[in-house]
Design an enzyme around this catalytic site. Structure first.
Site, PDB file in Angstrom:
ATOM      1  N   ASP A 314      42.520  47.943  -2.948  1.00 58.13           N
ATOM      2  CA  ASP A 314      43.292  49.195  -2.876  1.00 58.13           C
ATOM      3  C   ASP A 314      44.132  49.500  -3.762  1.00 58.13           C
ATOM      4  OD1 ASP A 314      44.805  46.749  -2.649  1.00 58.13           O
ATOM      5  OD2 ASP A 314      46.349  47.844  -1.697  1.00 58.13           O
ATOM      6  N   GLU A 315      44.612  51.082  -4.037  1.00 55.09           N
ATOM      7  CA  GLU A 315      45.531  51.138  -5.080  1.00 55.09           C
ATOM      8  C   GLU A 315      45.145  50.912  -6.513  1.00 55.09           C
ATOM      9  OE1 GLU A 315      49.728  51.758  -2.545  1.00 55.09           O
ATOM     10  OE2 GLU A 315      49.147  49.844  -3.359  1.00 55.09           O
TER      11      GLU A 315
END
Length: 511
Positions: A314-315
């Site tokens: 993620d991210e």
């Protein structure tokens, strides 16, 4: 009338907790017949299996302090509390509980089902059974039959031990609380920008240096391999499977600070104690990156008996899309090489998920249709989905703007909002058959101790557990909030602080 003459209060007539007061709601609850009363002469009777005896001993350890009874665990005799393994239509985790004047019998096909049946039995007893000193009783179990199987096989809770470190004992305390509500997966977020929390023999500075801090600049900490094995063992004794996460290619500053060679420019950044995200990345173009990933996954897989290993994903804002796809194409086969199944945050669907991989959705109700469709397309192509919508089940979100702990980037998440949705119909275009279950993440940027964890988990965690266990037809906020309110006395007996939501009718709801 004698009570009014003497001034003594009349003794209320004890009545057992109704069978349908349990959280999560059981598949069926049919009351009838006389209650069973646990007495000084009660035995816990188990069949000859080691697993059934283990569940029996666990139950005895819960009941002995508050009842003051010996409650011997034995394979002999009849009556009392009986734990029985037998073939039946219970699945891997289901059970049947039969209660009447002469005893309580919990029957399951597998030990996990016996254990879940014991959690139901706990909730049918007065809340004072959870106390660690002798209480007056009486210890009544309502008569009737509960038959129960879970809706989903993945009913998880994630604990972020990277932003703030939590000790083995603190993790065990949370495991016990999860077990009460039949949660069966403990997802441990073991690495992030602020700290690396698991010893890796082939890269020792990861823990020794990368684990030396946390958000706000505290001392951090890490788990030795023995510590991690103890968490895994303890979780297994409560029928929870540990799913370890090493987040990559982003959320990696602790690793980058520990080993300069993992950086594209060969320069190690300083340790990080803030709360920003998206600024760090492993160097996708360097071969040493994949040596590092291989070593970490190999050592962690060897410590982890469960099926799954979470690779984050993620991210990764400082990683180009092309590099992200390249990285995931290299890393997912490494997980398979060491015998584990990939789990990743739903951004994994922007690459090509490995066969059998699971994508954990953490978007919002308002996440773009395009992003949701990427997840749906992957689901239609065989990728399983775990639902963790941040504006529903992120347990670190504030309840209201006045909540002293937590964050609010996904909005405020009151108890009703957290409960009042159907996982099977939540993401458009995702077939219900692709939904593996639900998971409640607890990120720890603002959480420093067990009291903080518990205040944010309760009362929302039991609702997430019900979403994972109970049938769609039984999910009803108006009925649930009454059952939830009745749990408060149990939390108090267990020493759990909780948020007194005005949406829940605390008090005056019976036992």
């Amino acid at each position: 009338m004698a009570a009014s003459v003497t001034g003594a209060a009349p003794t209320p007539q004890a009545s057992p907790t109704p069978l349908d007061r349990v959280v999560p709601a059981p598949a069926s609850a049919d009351p009838g017949g006389s209650p069973y009363r646990i007495t000084r002469g009660t035995h816990i009777r188990v069949d000859g299996s080691r697993e059934a005896r283990g569940v029996g001993e666990y139950l005895a350890r819960i009941l002995r302090p508050s009842t003051g009874y010996r409650l011997p665990v034995t394979a002999q005799g009849a009556g009392g509390i009986r734990l029985r393994l037998a073939e039946g239509r219970f699945g891997a985790e289901g059970y049947r509980l039969d209660s009447g004047r002469h005893g309580v019998t919990i029957t399951a096909a597998r030990p996990a089902g016996l254990f879940h049946g014991v959690q139901t039995l706990r909730q049918l007893l007065p809340a004072a059974v959870e106390k660690d000193s002798v209480q007056p009783g009486p210890w009544l179990v309502a008569g009737g039959t509960i038959t129960d199987t879970p809706r989903y096989g993945w009913r998880g809770a994630m604990l972020d031990v990277s932003r703030h470190f939590f000790t083995v004992d603190q993790v065990k305390r949370y495991i016990d609380q999860l077990a009460l509500y039949k949660i069966n997966k403990l997802h441990l977020h073991l690495s992030d920008d602020q700290g690396w929390r698991i010893a890796v023999d082939s890269w020792p500075r990861l823990a020794a240096y990368g684990g030396s801090t946390e958000v706000g600049g505290g001392p951090g900490g890490y788990y030795t391999k023995a510590d991690y094995k103890e968490i895994v063992r303890y979780a297994a004794s409560r029928y929870l499977e540990v799913v370890p996460e090493i987040d990559m290619p982003g959320h990696t500053n602790a690793a980058l600070a520990s080993y300069a060679d993992l950086n594209c420019d060969g320069v190690a950044p300083p340790l990080y104690t803030g709360t920003e995200v998206g600024f760090s990345s492993l160097c996708v173009g360097k071969e040493i990156t994949y040596d590092f990933v291989d070593d970490v996954i190999r050592e962690l897989a060897a410590l982890t008996p469960g099926r799954y290993l979470h690779i984050g994903g993620d991210e990764a804002h400082s990683t180009s899309h092309e590099d992200y796809v390249t990285f995931m194409d290299r890393v997912q086969p490494i997980v398979a090489k060491y015998g584990k199944t990939v789990v990743g945050w739903h951004q994994l669907t922007g690459a090509t998920p490995a066969k059998g991989a699971l994508a954990q959705y953490w978007g919002l109700d308002g996440t773009s249709a395009e992003e949701k469709e990427r997840v749906a397309e992957a689901a239609r192509n065989g990728t399983g989905v775990i639902l963790s919508p941040a504006d529903r089940v992120y347990l670190d979100m504030k309840y209201t703007k006045e909540t002293p702990l937590g964050l609010s980037w996904a909005g405020y998440v009151e108890v009703k909002r957290s409960y009042d949705w159907d996982p099977g119909a939540y993401l458009p275009g995702v077939p219900e058959s692709a939904v593996r279950g639900v998971e409640a993440p607890m990120w720890s940027e603002t959480l420093e101790n067990s009291g903080h964890i518990e205040f944010m988990a309760f009362p929302r965690l039991p609702g997430v557990a019900e979403l994972g266990w109970s049938s769609a037809a039984s999910l009803d906020w108006e009925r649930y909030k009454v059952r939830l309110a009745a749990q408060a006395e149990r939390w108090e007996a267990l020493g759990i602080d909780y948020y007194r939501s005005p949406q829940v009718p605390w008090g005056g709801t019976g036992k």
